[in-house]
Design an enzyme around this catalytic site. Structure first.
Site, PDB file in Angstrom:
ATOM      1  N   VAL A  18       0.724  -1.186   0.266  1.00 34.68           N
ATOM      2  CA  VAL A  18       0.016  -0.108  -0.159  1.00 34.68           C
ATOM      3  C   VAL A  18       0.966   0.973  -0.685  1.00 34.68           C
ATOM      4  O   VAL A  18       1.962   2.052   1.190  1.00 34.68           O
ATOM      5  CB  VAL A  18      -1.156  -0.333   1.242  1.00 34.68           C
ATOM      6  CG1 VAL A  18      -1.614   1.358   1.392  1.00 34.68           C
ATOM      7  CG2 VAL A  18      -2.134  -1.700   1.767  1.00 34.68           C
ATOM      8  N   SER A  19       0.687   1.995  -1.078  1.00 39.06           N
ATOM      9  CA  SER A  19       1.379   3.196  -1.009  1.00 39.06           C
ATOM     10  C   SER A  19       3.033   3.023  -0.494  1.00 39.06           C
ATOM     11  O   SER A  19       3.681   2.634  -2.055  1.00 39.06           O
ATOM     12  CB  SER A  19       0.623   4.551  -0.179  1.00 39.06           C
ATOM     13  OG  SER A  19       1.062   5.039   0.489  1.00 39.06           O
ATOM     14  N   TRP A  20       3.809   3.925   0.558  1.00 32.70           N
ATOM     15  CA  TRP A  20       5.398   3.343   0.434  1.00 32.70           C
ATOM     16  C   TRP A  20       5.441   2.464   0.087  1.00 32.70           C
ATOM     17  O   TRP A  20       6.128   1.354  -0.489  1.00 32.70           O
ATOM     18  CB  TRP A  20       5.782   3.856   1.542  1.00 32.70           C
ATOM     19  CG  TRP A  20       7.023   4.028   1.940  1.00 32.70           C
ATOM     20  CD1 TRP A  20       7.925   4.962   1.799  1.00 32.70           C
ATOM     21  CD2 TRP A  20       8.005   2.658   2.330  1.00 32.70           C
ATOM     22  NE1 TRP A  20       9.249   4.169   2.342  1.00 32.70           N
ATOM     23  CE2 TRP A  20       9.094   2.453   2.533  1.00 32.70           C
ATOM     24  CE3 TRP A  20       7.033   1.332   3.548  1.00 32.70           C
ATOM     25  CZ2 TRP A  20       9.937   2.112   4.053  1.00 32.70           C
ATOM     26  CZ3 TRP A  20       7.853   0.736   3.822  1.00 32.70           C
ATOM     27  CH2 TRP A  20       9.048   1.068   3.881  1.00 32.70           C
TER      28      TRP A  20
END
Length: 285
Positions: free
Chosen positions: A101-103
């Protein structure tokens, strides 16, 4: 919710990692979660709760986050991928499905690339290819560069609509609930995570990712504009893109809608084509 998890704190080469495993059934490969920057493992519990209860799920606090120790020098993404592989060894997992997720999506890409035999399927949510990307709005990125939202709950409530978009624009209670689950370990760990991605990109090797890949994007994501997820789908050979009507944290705000998409993807099995002769070619006796 947390009572269904088995929490363990493990040490790998001087690095302490806080882990949590939701036990599942052996017939389903476990799912390893790489969380977003600064996000402790409790923040993904609503998403995990929406998944099939028979699927085993592994979550952990990255170095410098939550209950994990802050290293004296920062990891880069290849080092973090290696640490994740060591963690799986310690916890006795040979192969997993991975969601980032994301990073954590950048870390998931690195893990799938560096350890293809350990990663059966890959799910990328609200993420990008690193430095080769279309950035979000400058004022949003400026707010993301500071760990303040993990240190001051009131600050999260103030800026959440602007940085997360989607449902956070309409429901202030979401930000308050999100802030209540935050467990920060300080500024240094956050900055170390930022450093992990400094100058990093996967763009030049995305075509080498061979795992079946599900790409999930929010259509109102101020941090990762949708075009970045389309770029991932273009570069990763065996991928499919789903666009969610929400913002950056759709895994939590739309968990009940997103979980069936993920479970369907994980349940898919590729079958070889069956080639039959045309009816006119069949010899009748």
């Amino acid at each position: 919710m947390s009572q269904s998890f088995v929490f363990r704190t493990i040490e790998l080469d001087g690095q302490v990692l806080r882990t949590a495993v939701r036990p599942g059934k052996d017939h389903m490969p476990p799912l390893l979660v790489f969380n977003g920057i600064g996000a402790n493992l409790e923040l993904v519990f609503p998403f995990v709760q929406a998944l099939d209860p028979e699927m085993e799920v592994i979550v952990f606090d990255a170095p410098g986050v939550g209950g994990s120790s802050t290293p004296s020098t920062p990891f880069r993404f290849p080092g973090l991928a290696k640490l994740a592989a060591r963690m799986l060894d310690y916890l006795d997992y040979a192969q997993v499905n991975v969601i980032g997720v994301s990073w954590g999506g950048a870390l998931a890409q690195q893990f799938a690339h560096d350890y293809p035999e350990r990663c059966k399927k890959l799910i990328l949510a609200a993420t990008a290819a690193g430095m080769v990307m279309v950035p979000g709005r400058p004022h949003v990125l400026w707010k993301m560069a500071s760990p303040r939202r993990y240190l001051q709950p009131s600050h999260v409530v103030k800026i959440a609509p602007d940085i997360y978009g989607g449902a956070f624009r309409r429901d202030p209670n979401l930000a308050r609930s999100h802030a209540a689950k935050v467990r920060s370990s300080g500024k240094v760990g956050y900055y170390w995570q930022l450093f992990a991605g400094f100058g990093w990109t996967s763009f030049h090797w995305l075509h080498k990712i061979r795992q079946p890949t599900l790409i999930l994007a929010g259509d109102d994501d101020p941090i990762i504009p949708l075009v970045n997820m389309r770029m991932l789908a273009w570069r990763i050979p065996n991928s499919q893109l789903h666009v969610i009507d929400d913002g950056h944290l759709f895994l939590v705000t739309r968990a009940d809608s997103v979980a069936p998409i993920i479970m369907g993807f994980l349940a898919e099995e590729k079958h070889p084509a069956v080639i039959r002769p045309p009816a006119s070619a069949v010899i009748k006796h």
